[in-house]
Write a protein that holds these residues in place. Sequence first.
Motif, PDB file in Angstrom:
ATOM      1  N   ASP A 143       0.814  -1.216   0.000  1.00 24.76           N
ATOM      2  CA  ASP A 143       0.000   0.000   0.000  1.00 24.76           C
ATOM      3  C   ASP A 143       0.851   1.270   0.000  1.00 24.76           C
ATOM      4  O   ASP A 143       0.761   2.113   0.903  1.00 24.76           O
ATOM      5  CB  ASP A 143      -0.967  -0.024   1.203  1.00 24.76           C
ATOM      6  CG  ASP A 143      -1.978  -1.151   1.077  1.00 24.76           C
ATOM      7  OD1 ASP A 143      -2.170  -1.652  -0.046  1.00 24.76           O
ATOM      8  OD2 ASP A 143      -2.583  -1.546   2.098  1.00 24.76           O
ATOM      9  N   SER A 173     -11.722  -6.877   8.785  1.00 26.10           N
ATOM     10  CA  SER A 173     -10.908  -6.828  10.006  1.00 26.10           C
ATOM     11  C   SER A 173     -11.095  -5.523  10.763  1.00 26.10           C
ATOM     12  O   SER A 173     -10.490  -5.333  11.798  1.00 26.10           O
ATOM     13  CB  SER A 173      -9.433  -6.989   9.633  1.00 26.10           C
ATOM     14  OG  SER A 173      -9.033  -5.933   8.777  1.00 26.10           O
ATOM     15  N   TYR A 185      -5.431  -6.010  14.533  1.00 32.66           N
ATOM     16  CA  TYR A 185      -4.395  -6.969  14.159  1.00 32.66           C
ATOM     17  C   TYR A 185      -4.352  -8.192  15.067  1.00 32.66           C
ATOM     18  O   TYR A 185      -4.679  -8.113  16.250  1.00 32.66           O
ATOM     19  CB  TYR A 185      -3.014  -6.305  14.218  1.00 32.66           C
ATOM     20  CG  TYR A 185      -2.792  -5.265  13.149  1.00 32.66           C
ATOM     21  CD1 TYR A 185      -2.791  -5.611  11.803  1.00 32.66           C
ATOM     22  CD2 TYR A 185      -2.576  -3.930  13.498  1.00 32.66           C
ATOM     23  CE1 TYR A 185      -2.571  -4.655  10.819  1.00 32.66           C
ATOM     24  CE2 TYR A 185      -2.354  -2.968  12.524  1.00 32.66           C
ATOM     25  CZ  TYR A 185      -2.360  -3.338  11.184  1.00 32.66           C
ATOM     26  OH  TYR A 185      -2.150  -2.392  10.229  1.00 32.66           O
TER      27      TYR A 185
END
Length: 464
Positions: free
Chosen positions: A245, A356, A417
Amino acid sequence: MEDLAVELYKINAIKFGDYKTKVGIYTPIYFDLRVIISFPRLMETLADLMLKKINVSKHSLVCGVPYTALPIATILSTKTNTPMVMRRKEAKSYGTKKLIEGVFSQGENCLIVEDVVTSGSSIMETVKDLRDSKIVCSEAIVLLDREQGGKSFLNENGIKMHSLLTMSELMNILSERGLISEEIKSKVERYIADNKVNSQSVFPLKNNRLKMSFSKRIQHAKNNTAKRLMEIMIEKETNLCVAADFTDATDILNLAEEIGPFICCLKTHIDIVKDFHPNFIKYLKTIAETHNFLLMEDRKFADIGKTVQLQFNEGVFEISSWAHFVTAHSLFGESILDALKDPTSNTGVFLLAEASSRGCLFDEKYTQETVNLALKCKSQIAGIVCQSPLFIEHPGFLQLTPGVQLDASGDELGQQYNSPETVVISKGGDVAVVGRGITKSSNKRKEAKKYRDLLWAAYLKRIE
Ligand code: 6AU
């Protein structure tokens, strides 16, 4: 609650001594709640306490985990006029072969009722069959939580568990009332602390995707690009997909060159690249060929078929000309997959079924409908993007799981995470997506190797 604990002790539903458990180890405390059916008033009190703890009206069905919880579920059902369903432990070999008895419709929400929870695996067996019948399960009410890991295992699998009593509360009550000695209390506490159950290993999933090696799963993949990815994973011994990214094309190319040997796939968000040029794709493809990894454009398509078709094939990015995989939302239904059909290159689609990020709106029904859509369009589907091990049974589908980082639990914009081991073993990820865990590092190559090693080791442990 205290009186209930004492009553259970008095009717001999709680026993102290040396009892052999289902898995062969000895426990100093044993619950036999089957006796409760001989004490109707107590059963009623128990049901009333459960009703105080949980809002049954949020659910349109109730299901007891066979067998001990069945009568308790029945009382909850009659008291609240909520229909009950029953899970058969074995499907009948004659007649309807139904696993779930009772009248229900797809998408109904069912409250699970159980007596004692240790690992959570019994509840999950029931939930699994209910979910297979397209019944949504998200909450369970139980009498006693033995505090051996069941609650967090259930939570990971989308079930919020409420308990009337925990083992520690029960020990405190019985000891305060002088019913057990300090010695027994500490023996039980020690036992509970030393015997946390790893549910992943005891949960008898009917499907064995999680236990199967990629070499065995290749033959089940219907999408050719997914097959190719599995081959690469086996050959390079990596299930690491890196999210590149960056906003500068050169940074992406440098990263690809640096970490190429350790990844099976490089994932892009092509629309964040400031200096995009078709030559960039040319170079990226060359690096991918050199290091033998595939390219995924994480476009998360979500529109009517015609628009998606244009976004996929046209514009400056011409995604279909280079991406081996794309991601897409299932929100617009099957037309998205028609729009992403690519007869020449057989682009693999990863459908998003869960995310997520904190507070995301995907619910279990949506997740399941997404998996159903995937099953219908198998040859186009490489896999599903999700966070739980439960949804994908088909060994030919890959579970892509993002949200992996060793040194952070989240970011300031809602990302969450987990460690490589959690993502592969507890969450069932086949291919793990790591972004900033690697891209922000000063030594990206070293970091990529570290993640590769940890993720692959976790996969090997999972299929052991
Ligand atoms: O490791 P990070 O947080 O730096 O990057 C995670 C990458 C990003 C997200 O756009 C993507 O994974 N992602 C996805 C995908 C792959 O579709 C879904 C999701 O639920 N969470 C998520 O982070 O490029």
